[in-house]
Design a protein around this motif. Structure first.
Motif, PDB file in Angstrom:
ATOM      1  N   TYR A 258       8.026  -1.632  10.944  1.00  0.00           N
ATOM      2  CA  TYR A 258       7.523  -0.879  10.015  1.00  0.00           C
ATOM      3  C   TYR A 258       8.054  -0.488   8.788  1.00  0.00           C
ATOM      4  O   TYR A 258       7.796  -1.170   7.596  1.00  0.00           O
ATOM      5  CB  TYR A 258       7.059  -0.063  10.951  1.00  0.00           C
ATOM      6  CG  TYR A 258       6.241   1.021   9.748  1.00  0.00           C
ATOM      7  CD1 TYR A 258       4.623   0.673   9.328  1.00  0.00           C
ATOM      8  CD2 TYR A 258       6.457   1.966   9.364  1.00  0.00           C
ATOM      9  CE1 TYR A 258       3.522   1.551   9.310  1.00  0.00           C
ATOM     10  CE2 TYR A 258       5.965   3.059   8.846  1.00  0.00           C
ATOM     11  CZ  TYR A 258       4.481   2.955   8.707  1.00  0.00           C
ATOM     12  OH  TYR A 258       3.518   3.696   7.474  1.00  0.00           O
ATOM     13  N   LEU A 259       9.384  -0.173   9.480  1.00  0.00           N
ATOM     14  CA  LEU A 259      10.435   0.338   8.245  1.00  0.00           C
ATOM     15  C   LEU A 259      10.801  -0.586   7.403  1.00  0.00           C
ATOM     16  O   LEU A 259      10.873  -0.339   6.084  1.00  0.00           O
ATOM     17  CB  LEU A 259      11.788   1.167   8.504  1.00  0.00           C
ATOM     18  CG  LEU A 259      11.570   2.116   9.639  1.00  0.00           C
ATOM     19  CD1 LEU A 259      13.055   2.125  10.196  1.00  0.00           C
ATOM     20  CD2 LEU A 259      10.763   3.331   8.879  1.00  0.00           C
ATOM     21  N   ARG A 260      10.932  -1.746   7.748  1.00  0.00           N
ATOM     22  CA  ARG A 260      11.237  -3.560   6.936  1.00  0.00           C
ATOM     23  C   ARG A 260       9.911  -3.106   5.532  1.00  0.00           C
ATOM     24  O   ARG A 260      10.206  -3.536   4.715  1.00  0.00           O
ATOM     25  CB  ARG A 260      11.666  -4.754   7.402  1.00  0.00           C
ATOM     26  CG  ARG A 260      12.251  -5.811   6.184  1.00  0.00           C
ATOM     27  CD  ARG A 260      12.803  -6.856   7.299  1.00  0.00           C
ATOM     28  NE  ARG A 260      12.236  -6.654   8.644  1.00  0.00           N
ATOM     29  CZ  ARG A 260      12.178  -6.370  10.452  1.00  0.00           C
ATOM     30  NH1 ARG A 260      13.528  -5.564   9.533  1.00  0.00           N
ATOM     31  NH2 ARG A 260      11.434  -7.062  11.063  1.00  0.00           N
ATOM     32  N   VAL A 261       9.381  -3.490   6.400  1.00  0.00           N
ATOM     33  CA  VAL A 261       7.521  -3.660   5.495  1.00  0.00           C
ATOM     34  C   VAL A 261       7.111  -2.657   4.470  1.00  0.00           C
ATOM     35  O   VAL A 261       7.244  -2.719   3.779  1.00  0.00           O
ATOM     36  CB  VAL A 261       6.537  -4.226   6.660  1.00  0.00           C
ATOM     37  CG1 VAL A 261       5.219  -4.404   6.242  1.00  0.00           C
ATOM     38  CG2 VAL A 261       7.173  -5.187   7.311  1.00  0.00           C
ATOM     39  N   THR A 262       7.256  -1.461   4.888  1.00  0.00           N
ATOM     40  CA  THR A 262       7.100  -0.366   3.810  1.00  0.00           C
ATOM     41  C   THR A 262       8.336   0.236   2.454  1.00  0.00           C
ATOM     42  O   THR A 262       7.800   1.078   2.342  1.00  0.00           O
ATOM     43  CB  THR A 262       6.416   0.902   4.728  1.00  0.00           C
ATOM     44  OG1 THR A 262       7.380   0.955   5.428  1.00  0.00           O
ATOM     45  CG2 THR A 262       5.309   0.456   5.548  1.00  0.00           C
ATOM     46  N   ASP A 263       9.196  -0.381   3.223  1.00  0.00           N
ATOM     47  CA  ASP A 263      10.758   0.525   3.455  1.00  0.00           C
ATOM     48  C   ASP A 263      10.378   1.636   2.802  1.00  0.00           C
ATOM     49  O   ASP A 263      11.386   3.094   2.173  1.00  0.00           O
ATOM     50  CB  ASP A 263      10.494  -0.288   1.639  1.00  0.00           C
ATOM     51  CG  ASP A 263      12.184   0.091   0.479  1.00  0.00           C
ATOM     52  OD1 ASP A 263      12.497  -0.361   1.628  1.00  0.00           O
ATOM     53  OD2 ASP A 263      12.199  -0.022  -0.539  1.00  0.00           O
ATOM     54  N   MET A 264      10.066   2.214   4.358  1.00  0.00           N
ATOM     55  CA  MET A 264      10.334   3.449   4.365  1.00  0.00           C
ATOM     56  C   MET A 264      11.633   4.047   4.843  1.00  0.00           C
ATOM     57  O   MET A 264      11.913   3.552   5.781  1.00  0.00           O
ATOM     58  CB  MET A 264       9.086   4.080   5.348  1.00  0.00           C
ATOM     59  CG  MET A 264       9.423   5.140   5.498  1.00  0.00           C
ATOM     60  SD  MET A 264       7.471   5.834   6.813  1.00  0.00           S
ATOM     61  CE  MET A 264       6.256   5.725   5.865  1.00  0.00           C
TER      62      MET A 264
END
Length: 61
Positions: free
Chosen positions: A10-16
C-alpha cells in the motif's frame, strides 16, 4: 500475505509516508517501523489496518 506485506505494498503504490499511514490507520506513527522490527499486532489491530487499506483502495490506483 502478512499484514506487513500488505502495508508495504500500500505504501509503495500510494507513495504515502509510513508515519502518516500509521497515524491514519491506527493512530500510531511508529506502526510500520515497529512491524518491520518484528512487532506482532493482535487480531483487532490487523483488522483495523486491513479495513483502512480496503477503505482507501481508490487512493492506491
Amino acid at each position: 500475505m502478512t499484514v506487513l506485506r500488505k502495508v508495504e505494498r500500500y505504501l509503495r503504490v500510494t507513495d504515502m509516508p509510513e508515519t502518516k499511514f500509521g497515524r491514519l490507520a491506527v493512530r500510531d506513527p511508529r506502526l510500520v517501523r515497529d512491524l518491520r522490527n518484528g512487532r506482532e499486532p493482535r487480531a483487532r489491530m490487523v483488522a483495523r489496518i486491513e479495513a483502512f487499506i480496503a477503505a482507501n483502495q481508490g487512493d492506491a490506483r
